[in-house]
Enzyme design. Structure first.
Site, PDB file in Angstrom:
ATOM      1  N   LYS A   1       0.487  -1.311   0.365  1.00 15.23           N
ATOM      2  CA  LYS A   1      -0.411  -0.300  -0.191  1.00 15.23           C
ATOM      3  C   LYS A   1       0.941   1.286   0.444  1.00 15.23           C
ATOM      4  CE  LYS A   1      -3.603  -0.210   3.107  1.00 15.23           C
ATOM      5  NZ  LYS A   1      -5.235   0.108   2.479  1.00 15.23           N
TER       6      LYS A   1
ATOM      7  N   ARG B   1      -3.359   2.736   8.687  1.00 13.49           N
ATOM      8  CA  ARG B   1      -3.420   1.654   8.193  1.00 13.49           C
ATOM      9  C   ARG B   1      -2.051   0.752   7.927  1.00 13.49           C
ATOM     10  NH1 ARG B   1      -7.530   2.330   4.132  1.00 13.49           N
ATOM     11  NH2 ARG B   1      -8.597   4.683   3.809  1.00 13.49           N
TER      12      ARG B   1
ATOM     13  N   GLY C   1      -8.379  -7.824   4.259  1.00 13.78           N
ATOM     14  CA  GLY C   1      -9.372  -8.592   5.818  1.00 13.78           C
ATOM     15  C   GLY C   1      -8.447  -9.060   6.876  1.00 13.78           C
TER      16      GLY C   1
ATOM     17  N   MET D   1      -5.251  -7.896   7.974  1.00 17.18           N
ATOM     18  CA  MET D   1      -4.896  -6.674   8.842  1.00 17.18           C
ATOM     19  C   MET D   1      -6.037  -5.032   8.960  1.00 17.18           C
ATOM     20  SD  MET D   1      -1.561  -7.836   8.645  1.00 17.18           S
ATOM     21  CE  MET D   1      -0.831  -5.971   9.537  1.00 17.18           C
TER      22      MET D   1
ATOM     23  N   ARG E   1      -3.491  -1.553  -6.708  1.00 18.11           N
ATOM     24  CA  ARG E   1      -2.770  -2.866  -6.179  1.00 18.11           C
ATOM     25  C   ARG E   1      -3.319  -3.686  -7.225  1.00 18.11           C
ATOM     26  NH1 ARG E   1      -5.066  -4.644  -0.630  1.00 18.11           N
ATOM     27  NH2 ARG E   1      -7.538  -4.573  -1.627  1.00 18.11           N
TER      28      ARG E   1
ATOM     29  N   HIS F   1     -16.043  -8.702   1.871  1.00 13.92           N
ATOM     30  CA  HIS F   1     -15.448 -10.557   2.547  1.00 13.92           C
ATOM     31  C   HIS F   1     -15.515 -11.434   2.001  1.00 13.92           C
ATOM     32  CE1 HIS F   1     -13.427 -13.253   5.415  1.00 13.92           C
ATOM     33  NE2 HIS F   1     -12.526 -12.285   5.080  1.00 13.92           N
TER      34      HIS F   1
ATOM     35  N   SER G   1      12.611 -44.116 -12.063  1.00  7.93           N
ATOM     36  CA  SER G   1      11.351 -42.440 -11.688  1.00  7.93           C
ATOM     37  C   SER G   1      11.226 -42.783  -9.813  1.00  7.93           C
ATOM     38  CB  SER G   1       9.689 -43.929 -12.319  1.00  7.93           C
ATOM     39  OG  SER G   1       8.701 -42.747 -11.342  1.00  7.93           O
TER      40      SER G   1
ATOM     41  N   THR H   1       8.476 -40.670  -4.677  1.00  7.62           N
ATOM     42  CA  THR H   1       8.754 -39.442  -3.322  1.00  7.62           C
ATOM     43  C   THR H   1       8.241 -40.129  -2.416  1.00  7.62           C
ATOM     44  OG1 THR H   1       7.606 -37.826  -4.415  1.00  7.62           O
ATOM     45  CG2 THR H   1      10.366 -37.792  -4.643  1.00  7.62           C
TER      46      THR H   1
ATOM     47  N   CYS I   1       7.182 -39.830  -9.545  1.00  2.79           N
ATOM     48  CA  CYS I   1       5.684 -40.653 -10.029  1.00  2.79           C
ATOM     49  C   CYS I   1       4.860 -40.356  -8.282  1.00  2.79           C
ATOM     50  CB  CYS I   1       5.492 -41.154 -10.654  1.00  2.79           C
ATOM     51  SG  CYS I   1       6.940 -43.425  -9.186  1.00  2.79           S
TER      52      CYS I   1
ATOM     53  N   TYR J   1      11.062 -36.117 -16.572  1.00  2.00           N
ATOM     54  CA  TYR J   1       9.576 -36.003 -16.587  1.00  2.00           C
ATOM     55  C   TYR J   1       9.046 -35.346 -15.097  1.00  2.00           C
ATOM     56  CZ  TYR J   1       8.693 -40.573 -16.135  1.00  2.00           C
ATOM     57  OH  TYR J   1       9.019 -41.932 -15.055  1.00  2.00           O
TER      58      TYR J   1
END
Lengths: 920, 920
Positions: free
Chosen positions: A27, A97, A106, A108, A341, A457, A773, A776, A869, A889
């Protein structure tokens, strides 16, 4: 010289500029930039985010030199504007502000009309010749200041206000006269004194200090922290404080206040868009307590100012090269811009605006691609209401956030969270929403409010969350006490199903049929740009032809993971699977396997047909076998029961035999037991059957003239020898099958790298594997020693420790006190995890192993094809990481394919422009 | 020129020498070396191990050039000795023996008297003027050749032989006359023809070829492979073949054959030691079928030859700087040395010999330290029979291998394996043992044989295995058919307990009480040398003061791991532990914890007192809490039962409440669940209680004037934040406690590195941890994804795949056929694991993470103290690895402390002398 902490703007120039968001906040930087652009902005100054951090460092005391700087700037402001703070004759009023680097709508707290007290209110009344306006300003200030700075909830004041209206028979606020408002001011001050045992502060300098510190503190309020947490914003940025001369939209009918966008934030259409209220302050528009007018109506009401507003905002859009979300106030026909903004928008709008702006040559394609968070795209992939459906439309509100949703009506955020946790789809229905409802909005499928406009809001937050929202639907009468709403004579109770169309604003009773979205129009153009840029291929995890089709529709370039075991859980197959597992001899096992073979073959044919020559990575059987059998403890209970009721001996014996086998297969830690390639090594006939199904299906589909490219993936390899043993079987079957069918097609045999040992010995494993591959999910499990099934409890604790009592784990109060331990802490505990490692790849730990696996693997097999994957394959941050470490990939769930495509493109762009990345 | 494959020795010089074990094998190198030393050795030649490998490479066909070399050397041998192979008048007879780089006693097959046939036997009879000798040699050759080369089991021939003795009323072999033996030769040849449908090969050149190939093949027989596997000898070394002119110890009473040691291999005493038989061939001594004379008796019987033998063997010992195990034959009063090699010995003897030889300046202390495999020391640490015990000694045999053992008598190797697998202690009782019994000997606590001497199979193998053995106990009458033995009118059945004293030869009925050994005498000296050399400290894993005392006695320099949870499993504590776990509020939990506190404090006081200032590493509570509760499935069954029998409602409700809590704590993979530091973070009051116990105990013991050095270890850390959170609590309690008690002592807070993530992020974790201890048990689990509790099945499979059918997993026959699949394979499957990764550290994978952890840890905390406390801490290979990567200490079970001390010393010495290491 000490660093500068306060930056002045006004009188045509500013000490800061738009690039200084880090220290001025969004701001403050915007106000400085606008001032420098010659846009009419009320003068003021910005106390920097560094001052906020000093405030925290010195435990709530601002250093003397910063205070002096503030004082000097205040004097300058008084000079520029020709009024003095606290001057009973000509009082300066200011707004205070917050404003941080990243917009947190919404979240602050703001104080307006600061500088009013029992004396200056009189001066204002005389100077404005409008006592009603002066006392209305004063009562607003008293209420807002008490709420935000003195921590006295607004509700108390609203009650007094409503009582007064009732007493005066007033329908609207404007129906109250000066005397009523004066009386209210007295009552408000009395309430403060009663509650706080001290007077409401009358000294405007004290007011300013208190307000400033309240803004600083609001950086760490629960809503702000929640917002930062869910949006990945660091906790140490701090907020700036903007002190700015007040201008008044509520001094009469030549006054107004409004907000707007330079383009439609819901659709992206290039149209001037917004709302305004005559004789009102800004909060009246945003709060949704009065339903505002469309901004286009202002053209008639205030034509000159409207034209000026159009010119200024167009200039701002060109300057910022982005849609502007602006606030303005008209005081006595004079236009003041309060804020501008980059405007938040729906994802659909974001895509359209980005594509339009490229056409308008405002931005480049690359800039356009960086304008969206990949995660946002999710919103475009969700269903809309089937246009052919017959719907029971009972009301129409504002189409505040597009898309469609259906779910059970709930009336409180808490209930929304509770039901959503149980897996229910809910629609949160409120009169209007406030920041306290954020938790509930977050879990709801959609949001319906009775009050408020397109910038209320509910509307702003819903768009940002990518939730369907219908706002300001005044046809519904919400009763939050009895948990129901009435509409057109019908009553909808908590739990009743309703549906929302956020694109049209329709409210529908019952469950509306939803259909999947398409990748056409601006979205299609946008994604084609992403595809042109990215280097990473994107595949999908898909186990069925149906999944495969969705994946192709979303642009998947192959299947990265087909989990064959999912095929065995089907109702008609599990008995055969059990027969196979319970077999005591190889002959019996092979007999069962031969029944499974044709089924598996058909599964694979379906996948090959859908993927039309794209690679299909098929993982061999992975889970421990007891997953396919009845549960051990349930069998034990059953046998106990059968024995106690003296059931037929033969039935008991049969159950006991089954239990015996289940006991044999029982494992204490099945995740670390006989599964993955260990199964295929222990029971090579399973691997042989699966390989036959894979290659026979491929031969059959080849015969249909469709190209195939199977990639057989050996799961859970930890040693090269395991890979070798399984590969031997697969290759033998492949060659034999192709020979027998007289067909030839490319195929490879690779492995999932999902154990730490596989990663650190990837050089050895790569000598046997055609591709890697990274699984994870499992790799995260073993690297952390976190079982995905069991770790939820402590992972939650790790992520929320800063909210919890370090002694007993109870949730801390706002003041850091623990109700259980009766202790108040001076600091919060450190969170041990910032994000759930099963959702976002732990780059430091697990990622290090992945990187090592890639490097080592390619050290012995240059050009090794490497993918990922796990669930992380669809997480944008993780996709960027995968790009950086040179994967070929990523593979993710079909609905995340477009997200991964965009993330992969952004990864390329970020690499080119270091530092241009989004927030970390 | 092609590489040389055949090496001649004889006539005073040899083409090879003692250093050429790799290609000549141990025996061949020894024969060459002895020849070069001027020791009388029958001439001959050695076909190298390379020829063996060629034999395998060409699938059982030796290349032509090698055959030519053999032929040339045979001619040379014939020239040197003046006899010709197959010459009916003056036949050359040769022995054909295997000999590989590492001695594999009893494993390789040997053929003697090769060259005999129906014609040459007559020539031998005439030339020796001893037809009985000639035909005895022939029948021995026929039997041995048939057994070893033609695969006709010896038993068939023995039966015919025994029949003949019965028929002739002969008590001993020597009672048979020439005609009997001639008749036997005919019967033997007939048996061969009947079984093989062809004549026994009469051509000595064919005999030589067949025998040579049989030796090559014997390299891969099951016994040899089993030996290699259990001794870590590579499979690709191959064996040499030694072809050597025969000399005869069985040509009359001026002939003899014997074996001996230059020092006592059982005690290490410097005394000439061995056995011989007059008029016998070597196999008679080794096989144990005739009980031989003590070698000292030879001084009287053959004084000149005895003196010569003493001189030669003394020279050999000095030359080889080690005890010599030699074989000799006396033919007509002429001494021939057949073999010499470094003698196998008991561990006690090895220690004494090493220490003596240092005193004699034969070897250095460093050489002495490298003379023992650390694992061997285990033998000295095992119990002996309490000398004060009243024992039921029923017989006395030869004290073949020292130590003491007690267990259930079993009479077959298979039963020994079966019972041992069930956890029973067994003593293997046999008439005599053969290589077929090795499996059984391996698992038995001790071995008892009725026949055979100190160098019998049982005695040699038992010493080497470090097993107690009483051999040649002819007072016992073993019946292997009815599974019992008789002794002094008593019958001992299978399963009855007996005890053995291997040091005295006593056989005892019942369970004798055993006591622990001491570290005195030569052993004490030896270990003090090791301590002077090693850099690694050695600590013990000990949970009780008793364990701590044993550890100190064995030289532990601190406790590396005290598992506090073991203390909670005690009968009087588990109810309190359960109370703590079941507590629904923090108050109740703390009440239970306060009852546990004094108990824990006493535990720690005991440990501190024993360790007298040595560091004591105490690990905080590690296991998942449900380990302390009744089992979920058992409770489910119980509740089901109680409900079906309509038990009292309140009892059912109580059980149900318990079950409910157990369900709450239930985890699918407890190894990866709420345990380790996650517990202490979730329930900080547990950590606080344990810290209080640790530091209050330390204060109390300090007050007694005993120094203390507690090291608090946080388990299962994966992230620095976890460490930080727990350390904060521990340090706060430590400081508060020391302040309260007005005591000061050193303490540290560190962590176990037992998760892959901890290893790869050790740099971060080290910023919070004063020390690291690698918990390689858990680290192995997560690195491999192998649950220790569940992986036995497939780890066994991985280690034994070369023995199993690759199709069905059934055990393969000797000829690589599978009885189930009816397939014969041409090659064996590759073993995926060479050793159990839970016993020997996987250096390539887990070790890489350990190394990374050390390096990264020290990168941010130079001088970080690092140890290891998994089972691997007592495994010699793993200790060497720990030394190499720069650990500060290893910690292992108390009984393995001396092993680790020696391994640590050897690691230093090996580092100094690369390549001087033992077999890998």
């Amino acid at each position: 010289m000490a660093a500068k902490r306060v930056f002045f703007f006004g009188g045509g120039k500013a000490e800061g500029n738009g690039a200084m968001k880090d220290i001025l906040g969004g701001k403050g930087a915007g106000l400085a930039e606008m001032t420098n652009l010659g846009v009419p902005v009320p003068p003021g100054f910005t106390i920097s985010t560094e001052a906020c951090n000093l405030y925290y460092r010195y435990r709530g005391k601002l250093p003397q030199d910063v205070k002096a700087e503030i004082s000097a700037n205040l004097s300058k402001l008084e000079r520029v504007i020709g009024k003095k703070l606290g001057d009973p004759k000509n009082p300066l009023l200011v707004s205070v502000r917050s404003g941080s680097k990243f917009s947190m709508p919404g979240m602050m707290d703001t104080v307006l009309n600061l500088g009013l007290n029992d004396k200056t209110v009189e001066g204002l009344a005389q100077k404005s010749r409008n006592p009603r306006f002066a006392y209305d300003s004063y009562r607003r200030f008293l209420m807002m200041f008490s709420d935000v700075v003195l921590d006295l909830p607004k509700g108390n004041f609203v009650d007094i206000f409503d009582e007064k209206k009732l007493e005066r028979g007033a329908a609207y606020d404007v129906d109250l006269v000066a005397e009523d408002l004066m009386d209210l001011c007295g009552k408000f001050k009395a309430l403060v004194k009663e509650r706080l045992k001290r007077e409401f502060p009358q000294d405007p300098l004290v007011q300013l200090e208190l307000a400033r510190d309240a803004v600083f503190r609001s950086w760490n309020n629960d809503r702000a922290k929640y917002y930062r947490k869910t949006n990945g914003i660091p906790d140490d940025l701090g907020t700036a404080v903007n002190v700015q001369a007040m201008v008044f939209g509520n001094m009469g009918d030549d006054c107004a206040t409004g907000v707007g966008f330079t383009r439609n934030p819901a659709t992206g259409a290039k149209e001037f868009y917004g709302e305004y209220l005559v004789n009102a302050q800004g909060e009246d528009v945003v709060a949704g307590t009065r339903t505002p007018h469309q901004i286009r109506d202002m053209k008639k009401a205030l034509p000159r100012v409207f034209d000026q507003l159009m010119r200024i905002t167009a200039k701002l859009e060109k300057h910022y090269k982005d849609v502007q979300d602006f606030e303005f106030t008209i005081e006595g026909n004079t236009l003041y811009m309060l804020q501008t903004r980059n405007g938040k928008r729906t994802t659909a709008a974001a895509v359209k605006i980005a594509v339009d702006m490229v056409k308008e040559k405002l931005i480049t394609k690359e800039e356009a691609l960086l304008r969206l968070e990949p995660q946002q795209i999710d919103q475009l992939l969700h269903p809309v209401i089937d246009p052919k459906a017959r719907l029971d439309v009972v009301a129409r509100g504002l189409p505040a956030s597009p898309g469609a949703a259906t779910g059970a009506a709930v009336f409180h955020a808490e209930r929304a969270v509770e039901w959503a946790t149980e897996g229910k789809d809910v629609i949160l229905v409120r009169k209007e929403t406030s920041p306290d409802d954020i938790h509930g909005m977050d879990v709801a499928r959609g949001i319906l409010t009775a009050k408020g406009g397109m910038t209320s809001h509910a509307a702003v937050v819903a768009r940002q969350m990518g939730k369907t929202c219908v706002a300001g639907c005044d046809a519904i009468d919400v009763d939050e006490t009895t948990n129901r709403f009435m509409v057109g004579g019908k009553i909808v109770h908590e739990g009743d199903f309703i549906s929302l169309n956020g694109t049209t604003g329709e409210v529908i009773l019952g469950k509306a049929p939803l259909i999947a979205p398409a990748m056409t129009g601006a979205f299609g153009v946008f994604m084609s740009w992403a595809d042109a840029v990215r280097r990473l291929k994107v595949r999908a995890n898909a186990d069925t032809p149906r999944d495969a089709r969705v994946a192709r529709d979303f642009g998947a370039e192959g299947i990265g993971l087909c989990r064959t075991e999912h095929m065995f859980f089907a109702e008609d197959r599990i008995p055969i699977m059990q027969e196979m597992i319970l077999a005591r001899t190889m002959e019996n096992r092979e007999a069962a396997l031969s029944k499974l073979l044709p089924m598996q073959r058909d599964d694979f044919k379906g996948l090959y047909r859908e993927m039309k020559g794209y690679p299909v990575t098929i993982r061999l059987l992975d889970p421990p076998l007891h997953e396919f059998l009845p549960k051990r403890e349930e069998l034990m209970v059953e046998v106990t029961k059968l024995e106690l009721i003296h059931a037929d001996r033969s039935i008991i014996e049969e159950k006991k035999r089954l239990l015996e086998r289940v006991e044999e297969l029982h494992e204490f830690n099945p995740m670390l037991g006989l599964r993955g390639c260990r199964l295929g090594i222990y029971y090579p006939e399973i691997t042989r059957m699966q390989a036959r199904a894979i290659f026979e299906a491929a031969c059959d589909v080849t015969r249909e003239g469709i190209r195939v490219h199977p990639e057989v993936m050996i799961p859970l390899v930890s040693m090269a020898g395991e890979m070798r043993a399984q590969k031997e079987i697969v290759v033998a079957v492949a060659e034999e099958t192709m020979r027998r069918h007289k067909k030839k097609f490319p195929y490879t045999v690779g492995t999932m790298i999902e154990l730490p040992r596989a990663a650190v010995t990837a050089d050895e494993i790569a000598t046997e594997a055609d591709f890697f591959s990274f699984g994870t999910n499992d790799l995260t499990q073993t690297t952390f020693g976190f079982s995905r099934d069991d770790s939820g409890k402590f992972i939650q604790n790790y992520m929320n420790r800063s909210e919890l009592c370090p002694q007993c784990g109870a949730k801390l109060e706002k003041d850091l006190s623990c109700a259980v331990c009766k202790v108040t802490y001076t600091k919060r505990a450190e969170n041990i995890l910032q994000a759930d490692v099963f959702a976002t790849l732990d780059q430091v730990g697990v990622g290090q192993l992945v990187r090592m696996g890639v490097e080592k693997g390619r050290s012995t097999r240059p050009g090794l094809k490497v993918g990922i994957c796990g669930e992380h394959g669809g997480d944008p941050k993780s996709v960027e990481f995968c790009h950086r470490i040179g994967l070929d990939y990523v593979s993710c769930s079909p609905y995340r394919v477009p997200i991964a495509r965009l993330a992969a493109a952004q990864a390329v762009l970020r690499e080119k422009k270091p530092g241009k990345g989004g927030k970390k």
